[in-house]
Write a protein that holds these residues in place. Structure first.
Motif, mmCIF file in Angstrom:
data_model
loop_
_atom_site.group_PDB
_atom_site.id
_atom_site.type_symbol
_atom_site.label_atom_id
_atom_site.label_comp_id
_atom_site.label_asym_id
_atom_site.label_seq_id
_atom_site.Cartn_x
_atom_site.Cartn_y
_atom_site.Cartn_z
ATOM 1 N N ALA A 273 18.195 20.182 61.004
ATOM 2 C CA ALA A 273 17.957 19.744 62.384
ATOM 3 C C ALA A 273 17.386 20.879 63.226
ATOM 4 C CB ALA A 273 19.257 19.228 62.990
ATOM 5 N N GLN A 274 17.886 22.093 63.013
ATOM 6 C CA GLN A 274 17.414 23.240 63.786
ATOM 7 C C GLN A 274 15.955 23.560 63.499
ATOM 8 O OE1 GLN A 274 20.190 26.249 62.566
ATOM 9 N NE2 GLN A 274 21.818 25.590 63.975
ATOM 10 N N GLU A 275 15.508 23.323 62.270
ATOM 11 C CA GLU A 275 14.136 23.674 61.892
ATOM 12 C C GLU A 275 13.248 22.446 61.724
ATOM 13 O OE1 GLU A 275 13.904 26.367 58.635
ATOM 14 O OE2 GLU A 275 15.251 27.844 59.536
ATOM 15 N N LYS A 276 13.661 21.355 62.340
ATOM 16 C CA LYS A 276 12.935 20.083 62.183
ATOM 17 C C LYS A 276 11.477 20.178 62.608
ATOM 18 C CE LYS A 276 13.317 15.175 63.325
ATOM 19 N NZ LYS A 276 14.107 14.145 64.066
ATOM 20 N N GLN A 277 11.204 20.969 63.640
ATOM 21 C CA GLN A 277 9.845 21.066 64.164
ATOM 22 C C GLN A 277 9.016 22.155 63.483
ATOM 23 O OE1 GLN A 277 8.952 18.669 66.202
ATOM 24 N NE2 GLN A 277 11.076 17.933 66.143
ATOM 25 N N ASP A 278 9.614 22.884 62.559
ATOM 26 C CA ASP A 278 8.914 23.970 61.879
ATOM 27 C C ASP A 278 8.230 23.433 60.626
ATOM 28 O OD1 ASP A 278 7.993 26.227 60.653
ATOM 29 O OD2 ASP A 278 9.938 27.241 60.496
ATOM 30 N N PRO A 279 6.898 23.379 60.610
ATOM 31 C CA PRO A 279 6.205 22.817 59.431
ATOM 32 C C PRO A 279 6.368 23.669 58.175
ATOM 33 C CG PRO A 279 4.634 23.827 60.935
ATOM 34 C CD PRO A 279 5.957 23.836 61.630
ATOM 35 N N LEU A 280 6.794 24.937 58.342
ATOM 36 C CA LEU A 280 6.959 25.823 57.196
ATOM 37 C C LEU A 280 8.409 25.917 56.739
ATOM 38 C CD1 LEU A 280 4.587 28.755 58.253
ATOM 39 C CD2 LEU A 280 4.071 26.764 56.824
ATOM 40 N N SER A 281 9.270 25.103 57.321
ATOM 41 C CA SER A 281 10.687 25.150 56.973
ATOM 42 C C SER A 281 10.900 24.746 55.511
ATOM 43 C CB SER A 281 11.489 24.222 57.873
ATOM 44 O OG SER A 281 12.847 24.161 57.452
ATOM 45 N N HIS A 282 11.881 25.407 54.888
ATOM 46 C CA HIS A 282 12.263 25.056 53.518
ATOM 47 C C HIS A 282 13.488 24.139 53.503
ATOM 48 C CE1 HIS A 282 9.421 27.929 51.918
ATOM 49 N NE2 HIS A 282 9.943 28.898 52.653
ATOM 50 N N PHE A 283 13.928 23.721 54.687
ATOM 51 C CA PHE A 283 15.143 22.916 54.772
ATOM 52 C C PHE A 283 14.772 21.466 55.086
ATOM 53 C CE2 PHE A 283 16.403 27.244 55.482
ATOM 54 C CZ PHE A 283 17.582 27.359 54.769
ATOM 55 N N TYR A 284 14.768 20.665 54.039
ATOM 56 C CA TYR A 284 14.523 19.232 54.195
ATOM 57 C C TYR A 284 15.336 18.485 53.143
ATOM 58 C CZ TYR A 284 10.880 20.659 50.839
ATOM 59 O OH TYR A 284 10.198 21.204 49.783
ATOM 60 N N MET A 285 15.302 17.177 53.185
ATOM 61 C CA MET A 285 16.256 16.377 52.425
ATOM 62 C C MET A 285 16.193 16.624 50.930
ATOM 63 S SD MET A 285 18.809 14.388 52.405
ATOM 64 C CE MET A 285 18.845 13.929 54.154
ATOM 65 N N ASP A 286 15.002 16.647 50.351
ATOM 66 C CA ASP A 286 14.936 16.818 48.900
ATOM 67 C C ASP A 286 15.471 18.183 48.476
ATOM 68 O OD1 ASP A 286 14.012 15.599 46.327
ATOM 69 O OD2 ASP A 286 12.804 17.417 46.255
ATOM 70 N N THR A 287 15.232 19.204 49.318
ATOM 71 C CA THR A 287 15.760 20.529 49.011
ATOM 72 C C THR A 287 17.281 20.519 49.034
ATOM 73 O OG1 THR A 287 13.818 21.466 50.113
ATOM 74 C CG2 THR A 287 15.605 22.975 49.580
ATOM 75 N N LEU A 288 17.871 19.811 49.986
ATOM 76 C CA LEU A 288 19.332 19.675 50.048
ATOM 77 C C LEU A 288 19.857 18.999 48.785
ATOM 78 C CD1 LEU A 288 22.151 19.595 51.264
ATOM 79 C CD2 LEU A 288 21.430 17.631 52.648
ATOM 80 N N LEU A 289 19.226 17.906 48.373
ATOM 81 C CA LEU A 289 19.702 17.173 47.199
ATOM 82 C C LEU A 289 19.588 18.024 45.936
ATOM 83 C CD1 LEU A 289 18.151 13.643 47.893
ATOM 84 C CD2 LEU A 289 20.471 14.429 48.382
ATOM 85 N N MET A 290 18.456 18.719 45.779
ATOM 86 C CA MET A 290 18.261 19.522 44.576
ATOM 87 C C MET A 290 19.169 20.749 44.551
ATOM 88 S SD MET A 290 16.272 17.952 42.626
ATOM 89 C CE MET A 290 15.069 16.624 42.657
ATOM 90 N N THR A 291 19.335 21.399 45.692
ATOM 91 C CA THR A 291 20.198 22.580 45.738
ATOM 92 C C THR A 291 21.647 22.195 45.452
ATOM 93 O OG1 THR A 291 18.734 23.704 47.311
ATOM 94 C CG2 THR A 291 21.019 24.470 47.197
ATOM 95 N N THR A 292 22.103 21.099 46.041
ATOM 96 C CA THR A 292 23.465 20.631 45.779
ATOM 97 C C THR A 292 23.635 20.280 44.309
ATOM 98 O OG1 THR A 292 23.589 19.746 48.036
ATOM 99 C CG2 THR A 292 25.233 18.961 46.459
ATOM 100 N N HIS A 293 22.618 19.635 43.740
ATOM 101 C CA HIS A 293 22.665 19.295 42.313
ATOM 102 C C HIS A 293 22.747 20.558 41.461
ATOM 103 C CE1 HIS A 293 21.079 18.222 38.341
ATOM 104 N NE2 HIS A 293 21.494 16.997 38.582
ATOM 105 N N ASN A 294 21.931 21.569 41.758
ATOM 106 C CA ASN A 294 21.941 22.818 40.998
ATOM 107 C C ASN A 294 23.307 23.471 41.024
ATOM 108 O OD1 ASN A 294 18.598 23.906 42.091
ATOM 109 N ND2 ASN A 294 19.213 22.332 40.636
ATOM 110 N N LEU A 295 23.910 23.547 42.215
ATOM 111 C CA LEU A 295 25.216 24.181 42.361
ATOM 112 C C LEU A 295 26.307 23.380 41.644
ATOM 113 C CD1 LEU A 295 24.983 25.190 46.137
ATOM 114 C CD2 LEU A 295 24.858 26.731 44.167
ATOM 115 N N LEU A 296 26.214 22.064 41.717
ATOM 116 C CA LEU A 296 27.202 21.204 41.074
ATOM 117 C C LEU A 296 27.121 21.324 39.556
ATOM 118 C CD1 LEU A 296 29.387 19.052 41.524
ATOM 119 C CD2 LEU A 296 27.578 17.323 41.539
ATOM 120 N N PHE A 297 25.902 21.335 39.028
ATOM 121 C CA PHE A 297 25.707 21.448 37.579
ATOM 122 C C PHE A 297 26.216 22.799 37.079
ATOM 123 C CE2 PHE A 297 23.535 22.222 33.628
ATOM 124 C CZ PHE A 297 23.369 20.984 33.047
#
Length: 471
Positions: A273-297
């Motif tokens: 939410a904080q970086e929603k307007q930043d086009p270069l942000s690395h924080f978006y939904m697919d990144t959240l899902l993949m990072t959580t998956h990596n940590l869980l695995f």
């Protein structure tokens, strides 16, 4: 020609052209290695069911730094303690990229903390470490989570009543619950369908990736995408775990309070939410899902597999088990559970934990690295983008570092200045179990086979059952 064979033929022709194109490019001063065939690469030299064994044999012929072609993909292989140290420690920045691992790349598309590169990897790594620490990884609060989970595990083990059982799911549920409590905000009941599904899917994928099918997919992913086999379940399973994570994320979104984050997912959503307007942000939904998956695995399978190896070792070497129990009784007693702070007063138990990790070699080849720039290494020039495989089995069994490298020997880590990474769950879980129970094999201890069932992404222990005798 039928509709399937035509695209397969076109695909093979395209791959041959790609191989010839890549082969014609400047290769720098690459290390020596076996001559590859078009498309097949060094498949003939790697025809063993166990690629790890094949690469280890090649290192004896070509040296500690050599080049192989895994299908059409060229990689440099590093073998031995000193060579791997020089690359991953002394030239850490140059070797900091993440190389291709097609089984994961097909699913992650290069996203997530484990399989991203460049600035994205640096940003996600820094953020994830900070948040995991804030929620207890490396602090006393994670120990409280571990001790709580240890109590639940002991209760489950008591319910076996001395009858034979397979410890796989017992250990996986407990280990997974620790990382789940950090990612999702709470642990799951042991009979919770979501937890059982996650563990089942992760366990199956680790087994497939450690099988010849998993190795074959990493050699020829484009071709294997057209071929039926168990490897196709990998991506179905990955997708199911991703869907379970996405469901939890939607629940978090509905109740999110940015001023009072409950877990890793809340923190990531707030950052999005904080970086929603930043086009270069690395924080978006697919990144959240993949990072959580990596940590869980990573937080479920590797720790659970190592604990299963620990059980096998302690049953085979009864004198080691007895010596640990003597140390637990003397330092901890029976009135409380063992804690992380006890480790300094329990040198033998700590040495056994390190030695199990070395001997079990759960991830024997590590995930591939990639050089981030043209890199001079041991007189060779590795062009930017070169994938690098490190044979950790040759590090953990290096005769220059260990007196009896092929034998289980806790003396390797007594009075030794060596540091192996280990999960904070190893000490409390292992010690708590041995504080309450003795591990008894169903057959003769000397008949226990510690050689892995299969070796690909991971070394898998052979299936076994045991009995627990209350102390």
């Amino acid at each position: 020609m039928d509709s399937i064979s035509t695209p397969v033929l076109l695909l093979l022709l395209a791959l041959v052209c790609l191989f010839l194109t890549l082969s014609s490019r400047s290769k720098g001063r690459l290390p020596p290695g076996p001559r590859p065939l078009p498309l097949l690469g060094n498949l003939l030299q790697l025809r063993s069911q166990n690629m790890l064994t094949s690469l280890t044999k090649l290192s004896k012929k070509y040296g500690s730094v050599f080049t192989v072609h895994l299908g059409p993909r060229r990689v440099v292989v590093l073998s031995g303690y000193q060579t791997v140290k020089e690359a991953l420690v002394d030239q850490a920045e140059e070797f900091s990229g993440r190389g291709d691992y097609p089984v994961f790349l097909n699913f992650t598309k290069g996203n997530g903390i484990a399989f991203s590169n460049g600035d994205r990897w640096k940003v996600l790594r820094r953020f994830s470490i900070q948040i995991l620490r804030n929620f207890g990884m490396g602090k006393r609060s994670i120990e409280e989570r571990i001790l709580e989970e240890g109590s639940f595990l002991l209760a489950e083990l008591r319910n076996t009543n001395g009858e034979p059982f397979d410890p796989t799911f017992f250990l996986s549920r407990s280990v997974s619950n620790i990382i789940c409590s950090v990612l999702f905000g709470s642990r799951f009941d042991y009979e919770d369908k979501r937890l059982l599904t996650i563990i089942s899917l992760i366990n199956e994928n680790f087994q497939i990736m450690s099988s010849p099918w998993g190795e074959l997919y990493n050699l020829f992913p484009s071709l294997l995408d057209w071929v039926p086999g168990p490897h196709r379940r990998l991506f179905q399973n990955f997708g199911c775990v991703k869907d379970l994570i996405a469901h939890s994320v939607r629940d978090h979104q509905a109740s999110l309070d940015p001023n009072s984050p409950r877990d890793f997912i809340d923190c990531f959503l707030t950052k999005m939410a904080q970086e929603k307007q930043d086009p270069l942000s690395h924080f978006y939904m697919d990144t959240l899902l993949m990072t959580t998956h990596n940590l869980l695995f990573g937080g479920t399978e590797t720790v659970g597999t190592t604990l299963r190896f620990t059980f096998l070792v302690l049953m085979k070497y009864q004198e080691v088990q007895a010596r640990i129990q003597e140390e637990i009784d003397r330092v901890v007693g029976r009135a409380r559970l063992p804690a992380l702070e006890d480790r300094t007063a329990m040198p033998y138990t700590d040495a056994v934990i390190h030695e199990v990790q070395r001997f079990a070699d759960v991830i024997p080849m590590n995930l591939p690295h990639r050089v981030t720039q043209d890199t001079v290494f041991r007189g060779f020039l590795l062009p930017k983008g070169t994938d690098v495989i490190t044979l950790l089995n040759t590090v953990h069994h290096d005769p220059t570092q260990f007196l009896t490298p092929r034998e289980f020997n806790p003396e390797h880590f007594l009075d030794a200045n060596r540091c192996f990474k280990k999960s904070p769950a190893f000490m409390p879980f292992s010690a708590a179990i041995l504080q309450s129970f003795s591990l008894q094999p169903l057959g003769a201890p000397e008949d226990i086979d510690l050689t892995p069932l299969s070796s690909g992404l991971g070394n898998l222990p052979r299936p076994f059952q045991l009995r627990l005798r209350a102390r």
